[in-house]
Design a protein around this motif. Sequence first.
Motif, PDB file in Angstrom:
ATOM      1  N   ILE A  33       0.834  -1.206   0.000  1.00 31.54           N
ATOM      2  CA  ILE A  33       0.000   0.000   0.000  1.00 31.54           C
ATOM      3  C   ILE A  33       0.868   1.255   0.000  1.00 31.54           C
ATOM      4  O   ILE A  33       0.590   2.223  -0.733  1.00 31.54           O
ATOM      5  N   PHE A  56      -6.850  -0.367  -7.192  1.00 25.90           N
ATOM      6  CA  PHE A  56      -6.637  -0.771  -5.790  1.00 25.90           C
ATOM      7  C   PHE A  56      -6.642   0.457  -4.885  1.00 25.90           C
ATOM      8  O   PHE A  56      -7.256   0.434  -3.810  1.00 25.90           O
ATOM      9  N   GLN A  60      -8.966   1.238  -1.786  1.00 24.86           N
ATOM     10  CA  GLN A  60      -8.306   1.412  -0.498  1.00 24.86           C
ATOM     11  C   GLN A  60      -8.752   2.698   0.190  1.00 24.86           C
ATOM     12  O   GLN A  60      -8.897   2.744   1.418  1.00 24.86           O
ATOM     13  N   GLU A  61      -8.986   3.742  -0.596  1.00 30.04           N
ATOM     14  CA  GLU A  61      -9.446   5.009  -0.020  1.00 30.04           C
ATOM     15  C   GLU A  61     -10.811   4.847   0.644  1.00 30.04           C
ATOM     16  O   GLU A  61     -11.078   5.413   1.701  1.00 30.04           O
ATOM     17  N   GLU A  64     -10.167   2.916   3.971  1.00 30.11           N
ATOM     18  CA  GLU A  64      -9.559   3.752   5.012  1.00 30.11           C
ATOM     19  C   GLU A  64     -10.534   4.808   5.530  1.00 30.11           C
ATOM     20  O   GLU A  64     -10.414   5.269   6.667  1.00 30.11           O
ATOM     21  N   ALA A  71     -16.011  -0.050  -0.470  1.00 32.44           N
ATOM     22  CA  ALA A  71     -14.731  -0.750  -0.585  1.00 32.44           C
ATOM     23  C   ALA A  71     -14.960  -2.179  -1.065  1.00 32.44           C
ATOM     24  O   ALA A  71     -14.246  -2.676  -1.951  1.00 32.44           O
ATOM     25  N   TYR A  87      -3.575  -9.232  -2.507  1.00 32.46           N
ATOM     26  CA  TYR A  87      -3.939  -8.113  -1.651  1.00 32.46           C
ATOM     27  C   TYR A  87      -5.385  -7.678  -1.868  1.00 32.46           C
ATOM     28  O   TYR A  87      -6.064  -7.256  -0.926  1.00 32.46           O
ATOM     29  N   GLN A  91      -8.096  -7.522   1.108  1.00 36.47           N
ATOM     30  CA  GLN A  91      -8.825  -6.310   1.455  1.00 36.47           C
ATOM     31  C   GLN A  91     -10.326  -6.456   1.172  1.00 36.47           C
ATOM     32  O   GLN A  91     -11.157  -5.838   1.860  1.00 36.47           O
ATOM     33  N   SER A  95     -13.114  -5.816   3.996  1.00 32.45           N
ATOM     34  CA  SER A  95     -14.277  -4.958   3.764  1.00 32.45           C
ATOM     35  C   SER A  95     -15.568  -5.659   4.177  1.00 32.45           C
ATOM     36  O   SER A  95     -16.482  -5.037   4.725  1.00 32.45           O
TER      37      SER A  95
END
Length: 391
Positions: A33, A56, A60-61, A64, A71, A87, A91, A95
Amino acid sequence: MGYKLQMILVCTLMLCISPLYAQDTNNDLDTYIKRLKHSSATGGSETAFLTVGSDFMYAQEYLEAGNYASAEYSFANILRAHPDHAYANYQYAISLIKQKNPEKAKLAQESFQKAIALNPSLKASYAKDVPAPVAAEPKESATHANATDPDKGNPAKAKTEATGLDAYIAQLKHSDATGGKETQMFAPGQEAIQGILYYEKGEFSSAETRFSLSLAVDAENPYVNYLKAVSLAAQGNEAAAKPFYQKAIAGDKSLQARYAGDVASSKAKWNKLQAAKAVKTTPAAKVTYGGALVFGNYVCDQSVWNGPNVSPAYRNEYKGYFALKKDGTYRWLDDGGTGKYSYNAKTGVITWLSGPMKSKAPKLSKYQKGTTVAQVTVEYNGFTWQCGCNK
Protein backbone atom coordinates in the motif's frame (compact mmCIF):
# COMPACT_ATOMS: atom_id res chain seq x y z
CA MET A 1 21.12 -5.87 -35.32
CA GLY A 2 17.36 -6.28 -35.86
CA TYR A 3 17.28 -9.14 -33.30
CA LYS A 4 19.10 -7.05 -30.64
CA LEU A 5 16.70 -4.16 -31.17
CA GLN A 6 13.76 -6.52 -30.85
CA MET A 7 15.10 -7.92 -27.53
CA ILE A 8 15.66 -4.41 -26.16
CA LEU A 9 12.05 -3.50 -26.98
CA VAL A 10 10.72 -6.68 -25.34
CA CYS A 11 12.76 -6.10 -22.15
CA THR A 12 11.65 -2.46 -21.99
CA LEU A 13 8.02 -3.51 -22.39
CA MET A 14 8.35 -6.10 -19.61
CA LEU A 15 9.91 -3.51 -17.27
CA CYS A 16 6.97 -1.17 -17.90
CA ILE A 17 4.27 -3.81 -17.46
CA SER A 18 5.62 -5.81 -14.52
CA PRO A 19 5.02 -3.16 -11.80
CA LEU A 20 1.33 -2.95 -12.74
CA TYR A 21 0.58 -6.33 -11.17
CA ALA A 22 3.57 -6.91 -8.93
CA GLN A 23 2.87 -9.02 -5.83
CA ASP A 24 6.09 -9.98 -4.13
CA THR A 25 5.24 -12.78 -1.69
CA ASN A 26 8.00 -11.50 0.55
CA ASN A 27 6.35 -8.09 0.63
CA ASP A 28 3.57 -7.53 3.16
CA LEU A 29 0.37 -5.62 2.62
CA ASP A 30 1.47 -2.41 4.37
CA THR A 31 4.55 -2.17 2.15
CA TYR A 32 2.44 -2.77 -0.95
CA ILE A 33 0.00 0.00 0.00
CA LYS A 34 2.85 2.42 0.81
CA ARG A 35 4.39 1.66 -2.58
CA LEU A 36 1.10 2.38 -4.35
CA LYS A 37 0.59 5.61 -2.40
CA HIS A 38 4.10 6.74 -3.35
CA SER A 39 3.41 5.88 -6.97
CA SER A 40 0.12 7.77 -6.87
CA ALA A 41 1.76 10.84 -5.29
CA THR A 42 4.66 10.89 -7.74
CA GLY A 43 2.80 9.90 -10.92
CA GLY A 44 4.38 6.45 -11.03
CA SER A 45 3.47 3.80 -13.58
CA GLU A 46 2.15 1.34 -10.97
CA THR A 47 -0.91 3.55 -10.38
CA ALA A 48 -1.24 4.92 -13.90
CA PHE A 49 -4.70 5.26 -15.47
CA LEU A 50 -6.57 1.94 -15.89
CA THR A 51 -3.95 -0.08 -13.99
CA VAL A 52 -4.82 -2.52 -11.23
CA GLY A 53 -2.78 -0.34 -8.88
CA SER A 54 -4.99 2.64 -9.65
CA ASP A 55 -8.13 0.57 -9.02
CA PHE A 56 -6.64 -0.77 -5.79
CA MET A 57 -5.92 2.72 -4.46
CA TYR A 58 -9.48 3.80 -5.32
CA ALA A 59 -10.87 0.89 -3.28
CA GLN A 60 -8.31 1.41 -0.50
CA GLU A 61 -9.45 5.01 -0.02
CA TYR A 62 -12.99 3.78 0.63
CA LEU A 63 -11.67 1.22 3.11
CA GLU A 64 -9.56 3.75 5.01
CA ALA A 65 -12.53 6.16 5.13
CA GLY A 66 -14.71 3.50 6.75
CA ASN A 67 -17.01 3.22 3.72
CA TYR A 68 -16.83 -0.56 3.80
CA ALA A 69 -19.73 -1.27 1.42
CA SER A 70 -18.12 0.83 -1.34
CA ALA A 71 -14.73 -0.75 -0.58
CA GLU A 72 -16.30 -4.21 -0.92
CA TYR A 73 -17.78 -3.28 -4.31
CA SER A 74 -14.50 -1.78 -5.59
CA PHE A 75 -12.28 -4.68 -4.48
CA ALA A 76 -14.81 -7.11 -5.99
CA ASN A 77 -14.42 -5.31 -9.33
CA ILE A 78 -10.64 -5.84 -9.16
CA LEU A 79 -11.09 -9.54 -8.43
CA ARG A 80 -13.35 -10.03 -11.45
CA ALA A 81 -10.43 -9.02 -13.65
CA HIS A 82 -7.61 -10.27 -11.40
CA PRO A 83 -8.92 -13.19 -9.29
CA ASP A 84 -5.40 -14.10 -8.08
CA HIS A 85 -4.53 -10.68 -6.69
CA ALA A 86 -3.55 -11.58 -3.12
CA TYR A 87 -3.94 -8.11 -1.65
CA ALA A 88 -7.28 -7.45 -3.37
CA ASN A 89 -8.58 -10.79 -2.04
CA TYR A 90 -7.40 -9.85 1.43
CA GLN A 91 -8.83 -6.31 1.45
CA TYR A 92 -12.09 -7.56 -0.07
CA ALA A 93 -12.41 -9.94 2.88
CA ILE A 94 -11.59 -7.16 5.36
CA SER A 95 -14.28 -4.96 3.76
CA LEU A 96 -16.81 -7.73 4.31
CA ILE A 97 -15.75 -8.39 7.92
CA LYS A 98 -15.85 -4.69 8.85
CA GLN A 99 -19.55 -4.49 7.96
CA LYS A 100 -20.31 -6.73 10.97
CA ASN A 101 -22.76 -8.81 8.98
CA PRO A 102 -22.54 -12.54 9.86
CA GLU A 103 -23.35 -13.57 6.30
CA LYS A 104 -20.69 -11.29 4.84
CA ALA A 105 -18.24 -12.63 7.42
CA LYS A 106 -18.89 -16.15 6.11
CA LEU A 107 -18.35 -14.94 2.55
CA ALA A 108 -15.03 -13.39 3.59
CA GLN A 109 -13.47 -16.72 4.61
CA GLU A 110 -12.93 -17.98 1.07
CA SER A 111 -11.14 -14.77 0.08
CA PHE A 112 -9.01 -14.92 3.24
CA GLN A 113 -7.95 -18.47 2.41
CA LYS A 114 -7.08 -17.57 -1.16
CA ALA A 115 -5.13 -14.45 -0.10
CA ILE A 116 -3.05 -16.39 2.42
CA ALA A 117 -2.41 -19.19 -0.08
CA LEU A 118 -1.12 -16.59 -2.55
CA ASN A 119 0.88 -14.63 0.05
CA PRO A 120 1.49 -16.35 3.43
CA SER A 121 2.70 -13.05 4.97
CA LEU A 122 -0.94 -11.93 5.07
CA LYS A 123 -1.67 -14.29 7.95
CA ALA A 124 0.14 -11.85 10.27
CA SER A 125 -1.91 -8.94 8.87
CA TYR A 126 -5.11 -10.87 9.58
CA ALA A 127 -4.44 -11.05 13.33
CA LYS A 128 -3.84 -7.28 13.34
CA ASP A 129 -6.76 -6.20 11.15
CA VAL A 130 -9.53 -8.45 12.44
CA PRO A 131 -10.42 -7.93 16.11
CA ALA A 132 -10.76 -10.87 18.53
CA PRO A 133 -12.59 -13.20 18.78
CA VAL A 134 -12.91 -13.28 14.97
CA ALA A 135 -9.15 -13.09 14.51
CA ALA A 136 -8.32 -16.48 15.98
CA GLU A 137 -7.73 -17.93 12.51
CA PRO A 138 -9.42 -17.66 9.11
CA LYS A 139 -11.74 -20.65 8.99
CA GLU A 140 -11.51 -23.10 6.14
CA SER A 141 -14.62 -23.02 4.01
CA ALA A 142 -17.11 -25.86 4.37
CA THR A 143 -16.30 -27.22 0.92
CA HIS A 144 -12.68 -27.79 1.98
CA ALA A 145 -13.25 -28.77 5.61
CA ASN A 146 -12.48 -32.31 6.69
CA ALA A 147 -15.71 -34.16 7.36
CA THR A 148 -14.04 -36.16 10.11
CA ASP A 149 -13.56 -35.09 13.71
CA PRO A 150 -9.73 -34.76 13.94
CA ASP A 151 -9.66 -35.69 17.62
CA LYS A 152 -11.88 -38.76 17.52
CA GLY A 153 -11.41 -39.95 13.96
CA ASN A 154 -15.18 -40.18 13.60
CA PRO A 155 -17.42 -38.27 11.25
CA ALA A 156 -18.17 -34.87 12.80
CA LYS A 157 -21.73 -34.30 13.91
CA ALA A 158 -23.68 -32.12 11.54
CA LYS A 159 -24.93 -28.90 12.98
CA THR A 160 -28.68 -28.64 13.48
CA GLU A 161 -29.98 -26.71 10.52
CA ALA A 162 -32.62 -24.03 10.87
CA THR A 163 -36.06 -24.83 9.53
CA GLY A 164 -39.23 -22.92 8.76
CA LEU A 165 -39.20 -19.23 9.66
CA ASP A 166 -35.61 -19.28 10.95
CA ALA A 167 -34.40 -20.91 7.74
CA TYR A 168 -36.29 -18.34 5.64
CA ILE A 169 -34.71 -15.44 7.53
CA ALA A 170 -31.23 -17.00 7.28
CA GLN A 171 -31.72 -17.55 3.54
CA LEU A 172 -32.69 -13.91 2.95
CA LYS A 173 -29.78 -12.63 5.04
CA HIS A 174 -27.35 -14.77 3.06
CA SER A 175 -28.87 -13.58 -0.22
CA ASP A 176 -28.66 -9.95 0.87
CA ALA A 177 -25.00 -10.34 1.85
CA THR A 178 -23.99 -12.15 -1.31
CA GLY A 179 -26.15 -10.42 -3.90
CA GLY A 180 -28.45 -13.41 -4.33
CA LYS A 181 -31.56 -13.46 -6.50
CA GLU A 182 -33.95 -13.77 -3.53
CA THR A 183 -33.25 -10.17 -2.53
CA GLN A 184 -32.53 -8.62 -5.90
CA MET A 185 -34.41 -5.52 -7.05
CA PHE A 186 -38.19 -5.97 -7.39
CA ALA A 187 -38.08 -9.40 -5.75
CA PRO A 188 -40.43 -9.80 -2.75
CA GLY A 189 -37.41 -10.71 -0.65
CA GLN A 190 -35.91 -7.25 -1.21
CA GLU A 191 -38.63 -5.64 0.92
CA ALA A 192 -38.85 -8.65 3.25
CA ILE A 193 -35.19 -8.46 4.28
CA GLN A 194 -35.54 -4.75 5.03
CA GLY A 195 -38.59 -5.56 7.11
CA ILE A 196 -36.64 -8.24 8.98
CA LEU A 197 -33.88 -5.76 9.82
CA TYR A 198 -36.46 -3.36 11.28
CA TYR A 199 -38.22 -6.27 13.02
CA GLU A 200 -35.06 -7.39 14.79
CA LYS A 201 -34.48 -3.86 16.09
CA GLY A 202 -38.02 -3.66 17.46
CA GLU A 203 -39.09 -0.99 14.95
CA PHE A 204 -42.33 -2.81 14.13
CA SER A 205 -44.10 0.10 12.45
CA SER A 206 -41.39 0.35 9.78
CA ALA A 207 -41.18 -3.46 9.62
CA GLU A 208 -44.92 -3.69 8.99
CA THR A 209 -44.62 -1.26 6.06
CA ARG A 210 -41.84 -3.30 4.45
CA PHE A 211 -43.69 -6.58 4.92
CA SER A 212 -46.78 -5.04 3.29
CA LEU A 213 -44.69 -4.09 0.24
CA SER A 214 -43.32 -7.63 0.07
CA LEU A 215 -46.80 -9.14 0.30
CA ALA A 216 -47.96 -6.88 -2.54
CA VAL A 217 -45.64 -8.97 -4.75
CA ASP A 218 -46.09 -12.36 -3.07
CA ALA A 219 -49.25 -12.39 -0.95
CA GLU A 220 -49.03 -16.08 -0.06
CA ASN A 221 -45.61 -16.21 1.63
CA PRO A 222 -46.41 -17.68 5.08
CA TYR A 223 -43.32 -16.24 6.76
CA VAL A 224 -43.82 -12.65 5.62
CA ASN A 225 -47.49 -12.94 6.61
CA TYR A 226 -46.37 -14.20 10.01
CA LEU A 227 -43.83 -11.43 10.55
CA LYS A 228 -46.40 -8.81 9.58
CA ALA A 229 -48.89 -10.34 12.02
CA VAL A 230 -46.36 -10.20 14.85
CA SER A 231 -45.40 -6.64 13.92
CA LEU A 232 -49.03 -5.53 14.10
CA ALA A 233 -49.72 -7.39 17.34
CA ALA A 234 -46.58 -5.92 18.94
CA GLN A 235 -48.06 -2.46 18.38
CA GLY A 236 -51.34 -3.54 19.98
CA ASN A 237 -53.21 -4.14 16.69
CA GLU A 238 -54.24 -7.75 17.37
CA ALA A 239 -57.42 -7.53 15.27
CA ALA A 240 -55.50 -6.28 12.22
CA ALA A 241 -52.90 -9.01 12.75
CA LYS A 242 -55.42 -11.89 12.72
CA PRO A 243 -55.91 -12.36 8.93
CA PHE A 244 -52.16 -12.37 8.33
CA TYR A 245 -51.66 -14.89 11.13
CA GLN A 246 -54.35 -17.15 9.68
CA LYS A 247 -52.72 -17.07 6.25
CA ALA A 248 -49.31 -17.77 7.84
CA ILE A 249 -50.37 -20.92 9.73
CA ALA A 250 -52.26 -22.14 6.67
CA GLY A 251 -48.89 -22.19 4.91
CA ASP A 252 -46.81 -23.50 7.83
CA LYS A 253 -48.64 -24.92 10.85
CA SER A 254 -45.45 -24.94 12.93
CA LEU A 255 -45.77 -21.16 13.25
CA GLN A 256 -48.78 -21.60 15.53
CA ALA A 257 -46.64 -22.91 18.39
CA ARG A 258 -44.37 -19.87 18.49
CA TYR A 259 -46.85 -17.05 17.87
CA ALA A 260 -47.80 -16.25 21.47
CA GLY A 261 -44.17 -16.16 22.60
CA ASP A 262 -43.06 -14.03 19.64
CA VAL A 263 -45.87 -11.54 20.20
CA ALA A 264 -45.13 -11.26 23.93
CA SER A 265 -41.40 -10.64 23.42
CA SER A 266 -42.07 -8.24 20.53
CA LYS A 267 -44.55 -6.23 22.60
CA ALA A 268 -41.97 -5.89 25.37
CA LYS A 269 -39.37 -4.74 22.83
CA TRP A 270 -41.80 -2.27 21.23
CA ASN A 271 -42.85 -0.78 24.58
CA LYS A 272 -39.24 -0.40 25.66
CA LEU A 273 -38.35 1.33 22.39
CA GLN A 274 -41.31 3.71 22.64
CA ALA A 275 -40.42 4.55 26.24
CA ALA A 276 -36.86 5.35 25.15
CA LYS A 277 -38.18 7.66 22.41
CA ALA A 278 -40.47 9.58 24.76
CA VAL A 279 -39.39 13.17 25.23
CA LYS A 280 -38.44 13.76 28.84
CA THR A 281 -39.15 17.31 29.89
CA THR A 282 -37.76 19.10 32.90
CA PRO A 283 -40.06 21.67 34.53
CA ALA A 284 -38.78 25.20 34.21
CA ALA A 285 -37.11 26.50 37.30
CA LYS A 286 -39.46 28.58 39.38
CA VAL A 287 -38.62 32.27 39.18
CA THR A 288 -38.18 33.83 42.61
CA TYR A 289 -38.86 37.52 42.85
CA GLY A 290 -37.76 39.84 45.65
CA GLY A 291 -34.79 39.85 47.95
CA ALA A 292 -32.09 42.45 48.49
CA LEU A 293 -32.20 45.01 45.69
CA VAL A 294 -29.01 45.53 43.64
CA PHE A 295 -28.37 49.21 42.93
CA GLY A 296 -26.85 50.38 39.65
CA ASN A 297 -27.61 50.79 35.93
CA TYR A 298 -30.31 48.49 34.47
CA VAL A 299 -30.00 48.25 30.65
CA CYS A 300 -33.33 47.46 28.95
CA ASP A 301 -34.01 45.45 25.76
CA GLN A 302 -37.23 44.44 24.03
CA SER A 303 -37.59 41.27 21.94
CA VAL A 304 -39.16 42.28 18.59
CA TRP A 305 -40.55 39.91 15.93
CA ASN A 306 -38.86 40.31 12.54
CA GLY A 307 -41.87 39.19 10.52
CA PRO A 308 -42.80 36.03 8.56
CA ASN A 309 -40.13 33.91 6.87
CA VAL A 310 -37.28 35.90 8.39
CA SER A 311 -34.29 34.42 10.15
CA PRO A 312 -33.70 35.06 12.95
CA ALA A 313 -37.36 35.38 13.91
CA TYR A 314 -36.65 37.92 16.69
CA ARG A 315 -34.18 40.72 17.42
CA ASN A 316 -33.36 42.56 20.65
CA GLU A 317 -33.91 46.32 20.52
CA TYR A 318 -32.14 48.60 23.01
CA LYS A 319 -34.65 50.80 24.88
CA GLY A 320 -32.39 52.69 27.26
CA TYR A 321 -31.50 52.27 30.93
CA PHE A 322 -32.44 53.44 34.39
CA ALA A 323 -30.12 53.79 37.41
CA LEU A 324 -31.56 52.70 40.74
CA LYS A 325 -30.08 54.49 43.74
CA LYS A 326 -30.02 53.45 47.37
CA ASP A 327 -31.90 56.55 48.53
CA GLY A 328 -35.07 55.55 46.66
CA THR A 329 -34.47 57.73 43.61
CA TYR A 330 -33.65 56.75 40.00
CA ARG A 331 -32.37 58.44 36.85
CA TRP A 332 -33.43 57.69 33.23
CA LEU A 333 -30.41 57.78 30.91
CA ASP A 334 -27.39 60.02 31.54
CA ASP A 335 -29.24 63.25 30.91
CA GLY A 336 -32.80 62.04 31.39
CA GLY A 337 -35.21 62.90 34.09
CA THR A 338 -35.17 61.62 37.63
CA GLY A 339 -37.85 60.28 39.89
CA LYS A 340 -38.64 58.24 42.95
CA TYR A 341 -39.52 54.57 43.40
CA SER A 342 -40.51 52.18 46.18
CA TYR A 343 -39.54 48.53 46.45
CA ASN A 344 -41.24 45.57 48.18
CA ALA A 345 -38.50 43.06 49.07
CA LYS A 346 -41.06 40.27 49.69
CA THR A 347 -42.82 40.44 46.31
CA GLY A 348 -40.06 42.06 44.25
CA VAL A 349 -42.48 44.72 42.96
CA ILE A 350 -41.00 48.13 42.08
CA THR A 351 -43.47 51.01 42.08
CA TRP A 352 -42.51 54.10 40.09
CA LEU A 353 -43.69 57.04 42.20
CA SER A 354 -42.63 59.85 39.87
CA GLY A 355 -40.44 60.75 36.91
CA PRO A 356 -39.94 59.19 33.42
CA MET A 357 -40.78 55.58 34.36
CA LYS A 358 -44.08 56.64 35.94
CA SER A 359 -44.86 58.53 32.72
CA LYS A 360 -44.24 55.37 30.65
CA ALA A 361 -46.97 53.73 32.79
CA PRO A 362 -45.84 50.07 32.88
CA LYS A 363 -48.39 47.57 34.17
CA LEU A 364 -45.89 45.88 36.48
CA SER A 365 -42.19 45.98 37.33
CA LYS A 366 -40.68 43.02 39.24
CA TYR A 367 -37.15 42.42 40.49
CA GLN A 368 -35.27 39.08 40.67
CA LYS A 369 -31.75 38.88 41.97
CA GLY A 370 -30.33 36.37 39.45
CA THR A 371 -26.90 34.76 39.74
CA THR A 372 -24.57 37.14 37.93
CA VAL A 373 -27.10 39.64 36.57
CA ALA A 374 -29.88 41.28 38.59
CA GLN A 375 -33.00 41.69 36.48
CA VAL A 376 -36.08 43.91 36.45
CA THR A 377 -38.93 42.77 34.19
CA VAL A 378 -41.02 45.75 33.08
CA GLU A 379 -44.37 44.71 31.62
CA TYR A 380 -46.41 46.94 29.28
CA ASN A 381 -49.60 46.26 27.34
CA GLY A 382 -48.49 43.86 24.60
CA PHE A 383 -44.74 43.87 25.19
CA THR A 384 -42.09 43.51 27.89
CA TRP A 385 -38.72 45.01 28.69
CA GLN A 386 -35.98 42.90 30.25
CA CYS A 387 -33.60 45.17 32.17
CA GLY A 388 -30.34 43.77 33.56
CA CYS A 389 -27.64 45.02 35.89
CA ASN A 390 -24.27 43.22 36.21
CA LYS A 391 -23.49 42.58 39.87
